[in-house]
Design a protein around this motif. Sequence first.
Motif, PDB file in Angstrom:
ATOM      1  N   ASP A   1      42.916  45.849  42.432  1.00  0.00           N
ATOM      2  CA  ASP A   1      43.332  45.030  41.128  1.00  0.00           C
ATOM      3  C   ASP A   1      45.038  45.318  40.978  1.00  0.00           C
ATOM      4  OD1 ASP A   1      44.024  43.705  38.971  1.00  0.00           O
ATOM      5  OD2 ASP A   1      42.562  44.682  37.562  1.00  0.00           O
ATOM      6  N   TYR A   2      45.710  44.204  41.500  1.00  0.00           N
ATOM      7  CA  TYR A   2      47.115  44.442  41.510  1.00  0.00           C
ATOM      8  C   TYR A   2      47.730  43.639  40.063  1.00  0.00           C
ATOM      9  CZ  TYR A   2      52.136  42.996  42.023  1.00  0.00           C
ATOM     10  OH  TYR A   2      53.344  42.759  41.980  1.00  0.00           O
TER      11      TYR A   2
ATOM     12  N   GLN B   1      37.774  41.384  45.710  1.00  0.00           N
ATOM     13  CA  GLN B   1      36.625  42.271  45.668  1.00  0.00           C
ATOM     14  C   GLN B   1      35.566  41.885  46.745  1.00  0.00           C
ATOM     15  OE1 GLN B   1      34.733  43.182  41.794  1.00  0.00           O
ATOM     16  NE2 GLN B   1      33.039  42.204  42.685  1.00  0.00           N
ATOM     17  N   MET B   2      34.983  42.950  47.498  1.00  0.00           N
ATOM     18  CA  MET B   2      33.949  43.051  48.132  1.00  0.00           C
ATOM     19  C   MET B   2      32.365  43.614  47.463  1.00  0.00           C
ATOM     20  SD  MET B   2      34.989  41.173  50.791  1.00  0.00           S
ATOM     21  CE  MET B   2      33.338  41.845  52.195  1.00  0.00           C
ATOM     22  N   ARG B   3      31.467  42.868  47.603  1.00  0.00           N
ATOM     23  CA  ARG B   3      30.252  43.216  46.959  1.00  0.00           C
ATOM     24  C   ARG B   3      29.227  43.062  47.810  1.00  0.00           C
ATOM     25  NH1 ARG B   3      29.553  39.448  42.349  1.00  0.00           N
ATOM     26  NH2 ARG B   3      28.181  38.167  43.846  1.00  0.00           N
ATOM     27  N   TYR B   4      28.275  44.095  47.631  1.00  0.00           N
ATOM     28  CA  TYR B   4      26.993  44.227  48.562  1.00  0.00           C
ATOM     29  C   TYR B   4      25.735  44.515  47.599  1.00  0.00           C
ATOM     30  CZ  TYR B   4      30.849  45.066  52.137  1.00  0.00           C
ATOM     31  OH  TYR B   4      31.879  44.937  52.900  1.00  0.00           O
ATOM     32  N   GLU B   5      24.837  43.457  47.711  1.00  0.00           N
ATOM     33  CA  GLU B   5      23.823  43.533  46.751  1.00  0.00           C
ATOM     34  C   GLU B   5      22.371  43.939  47.689  1.00  0.00           C
ATOM     35  OE1 GLU B   5      23.489  41.516  43.226  1.00  0.00           O
ATOM     36  OE2 GLU B   5      25.161  40.239  44.156  1.00  0.00           O
TER      37      GLU B   5
ATOM     38  N   ASN C   1      20.164  41.625  50.993  1.00  0.00           N
ATOM     39  CA  ASN C   1      20.269  42.439  52.094  1.00  0.00           C
ATOM     40  C   ASN C   1      21.458  43.100  52.406  1.00  0.00           C
ATOM     41  OD1 ASN C   1      17.436  42.210  52.928  1.00  0.00           O
ATOM     42  ND2 ASN C   1      17.892  40.113  53.573  1.00  0.00           N
ATOM     43  N   TYR C   2      22.241  43.261  51.466  1.00  0.00           N
ATOM     44  CA  TYR C   2      23.472  44.200  51.604  1.00  0.00           C
ATOM     45  C   TYR C   2      24.633  43.250  52.401  1.00  0.00           C
ATOM     46  CZ  TYR C   2      21.631  48.317  49.476  1.00  0.00           C
ATOM     47  OH  TYR C   2      20.951  48.864  48.550  1.00  0.00           O
ATOM     48  N   ARG C   3      24.619  41.899  52.349  1.00  0.00           N
ATOM     49  CA  ARG C   3      25.509  41.186  52.967  1.00  0.00           C
ATOM     50  C   ARG C   3      26.658  40.917  52.085  1.00  0.00           C
ATOM     51  NH1 ARG C   3      26.899  35.842  51.740  1.00  0.00           N
ATOM     52  NH2 ARG C   3      25.650  35.657  49.798  1.00  0.00           N
ATOM     53  N   ALA C   4      27.690  41.060  52.752  1.00  0.00           N
ATOM     54  CA  ALA C   4      29.078  41.097  52.302  1.00  0.00           C
ATOM     55  C   ALA C   4      29.242  39.808  51.251  1.00  0.00           C
ATOM     56  CB  ALA C   4      30.188  41.263  53.208  1.00  0.00           C
ATOM     57  N   ASP C   5      29.631  39.880  50.018  1.00  0.00           N
ATOM     58  CA  ASP C   5      30.195  38.856  49.300  1.00  0.00           C
ATOM     59  C   ASP C   5      31.605  39.108  48.776  1.00  0.00           C
ATOM     60  OD1 ASP C   5      30.271  36.702  47.488  1.00  0.00           O
ATOM     61  OD2 ASP C   5      28.555  37.277  46.436  1.00  0.00           O
ATOM     62  N   PHE C   6      32.466  38.164  49.366  1.00  0.00           N
ATOM     63  CA  PHE C   6      33.922  38.420  49.047  1.00  0.00           C
ATOM     64  C   PHE C   6      34.355  37.387  47.775  1.00  0.00           C
ATOM     65  CE2 PHE C   6      38.339  36.548  49.314  1.00  0.00           C
ATOM     66  CZ  PHE C   6      39.009  37.893  48.889  1.00  0.00           C
ATOM     67  N   SER C   7      34.938  37.807  46.762  1.00  0.00           N
ATOM     68  CA  SER C   7      35.653  37.071  45.755  1.00  0.00           C
ATOM     69  C   SER C   7      36.980  37.369  45.534  1.00  0.00           C
ATOM     70  CB  SER C   7      34.867  37.263  44.564  1.00  0.00           C
ATOM     71  OG  SER C   7      34.919  38.490  43.970  1.00  0.00           O
ATOM     72  N   LEU C   8      37.578  36.408  44.916  1.00  0.00           N
ATOM     73  CA  LEU C   8      39.049  36.940  44.444  1.00  0.00           C
ATOM     74  C   LEU C   8      39.255  36.165  43.056  1.00  0.00           C
ATOM     75  CD1 LEU C   8      42.098  37.492  45.272  1.00  0.00           C
ATOM     76  CD2 LEU C   8      42.483  35.046  46.043  1.00  0.00           C
ATOM     77  N   THR C   9      39.824  37.137  42.117  1.00  0.00           N
ATOM     78  CA  THR C   9      39.862  36.758  40.651  1.00  0.00           C
ATOM     79  C   THR C   9      41.477  36.784  40.342  1.00  0.00           C
ATOM     80  OG1 THR C   9      37.833  37.823  40.102  1.00  0.00           O
ATOM     81  CG2 THR C   9      39.504  37.440  38.444  1.00  0.00           C
ATOM     82  N   LEU C  10      41.912  35.742  40.090  1.00  0.00           N
ATOM     83  CA  LEU C  10      43.423  35.439  39.516  1.00  0.00           C
ATOM     84  C   LEU C  10      43.373  35.383  37.943  1.00  0.00           C
ATOM     85  CD1 LEU C  10      44.357  32.869  42.194  1.00  0.00           C
ATOM     86  CD2 LEU C  10      44.464  35.185  42.420  1.00  0.00           C
ATOM     87  N   SER C  11      43.967  35.952  37.553  1.00  0.00           N
ATOM     88  CA  SER C  11      44.039  36.079  35.814  1.00  0.00           C
ATOM     89  C   SER C  11      45.360  36.384  35.314  1.00  0.00           C
ATOM     90  CB  SER C  11      42.994  36.941  35.332  1.00  0.00           C
ATOM     91  OG  SER C  11      43.106  38.190  35.735  1.00  0.00           O
TER      92      SER C  11
END
Length: 330
Positions: free
Chosen positions: A282-283, A299-303, A307-317
């Motif tokens: 978080d910058y 952010q990278m998320r694995y659930e 099956n722990y597939r990589a899920d990338f997201s970018l939050t701009l706020s």
Amino acid sequence: MIFCKDALLFAGCLILSAPLMASDPESDKPLEEESHQVSQEDGGSWWQSAHQSVSETVDSWSRNIDMFLSGNKQALSNKSYMRLRFGPILSEEGADGFFDFNARLKLPNTKDRLRLVIESDGDHLTSDNEITETSRDSSVANSVANSNVSAAVRYIKKSWGADFDGGVLLAFPLNPFLRTRFSQGEQYERWRWYQQEEAFAYYTEGTGLRYKLGYAHQLGEDFQYGGRFGTTWFAQDDEIYYREDIFLNQTINERNKLLYQLSFLQAEGDDTNGNSFLYFVDYSRLLHKNWLIGHVKPQMRYEADENYRADFSLTLSLEILFGNPYLVPK
């Protein structure tokens, strides 16, 4: 509330003018220098005037509520504030949005024992199961429309290290709730630790318990690392959530900061989402004075359910702060 509507209008217009503010050649001036520019700004632009107006309203409301509840006709200066944070969340599925709002109206005439607490995510009972922004929706506008605002009076008992909330979720039908927290902690030179025990009861959400333990160590002037552990039990559904966070804070300069975090989440219960882990950076940059902050958060998320597939997201706020501490002196 009037100042809520003004703040929402201001926030929406501010999104449109964000590129103009980012290109402001004065943006790299030290905070101390900027805080004394008021007489030179010649009234400032419309968004500065709008921020001043909302901050004055927050300050006026807090002073009037303080005098009403305490019975004291003398208005004391206080540090009440309101905070907005909103923006898009970009991922492989497309673009979503989120909107968070909270306010703390401090009441010094009550011997600083009472607070009025307002939150836009009043039905979100714990962060131990949080893998994205709690108010995430298909757009910022929908997030605002679907906010479940809560209002509570908080009583603080400093000698016990405790605070007690009595409030209501403002969605229809009204949903009253009670919360109790006890906090302990110590500072040893550059080390700090804390823990907190919490019990809550909501009319429709049910009852539960929460425990949190954390520590932090300061490394020089620019770095701080630490860890947190939290667990929450929901009695109504017999669900238990666990969360462990490891973090590193880096101060680049007065305006720029970085937060690095790795989190592990576990859950027990029939309707839970299972285990997951995530990491993010978080910058944050102070864009104007001490009240307008920009955030960029990849952010990278694995659930386990994926099956722990990589899920990338970018939050701009954008984060906007209102209240007496952010008023321009006249």
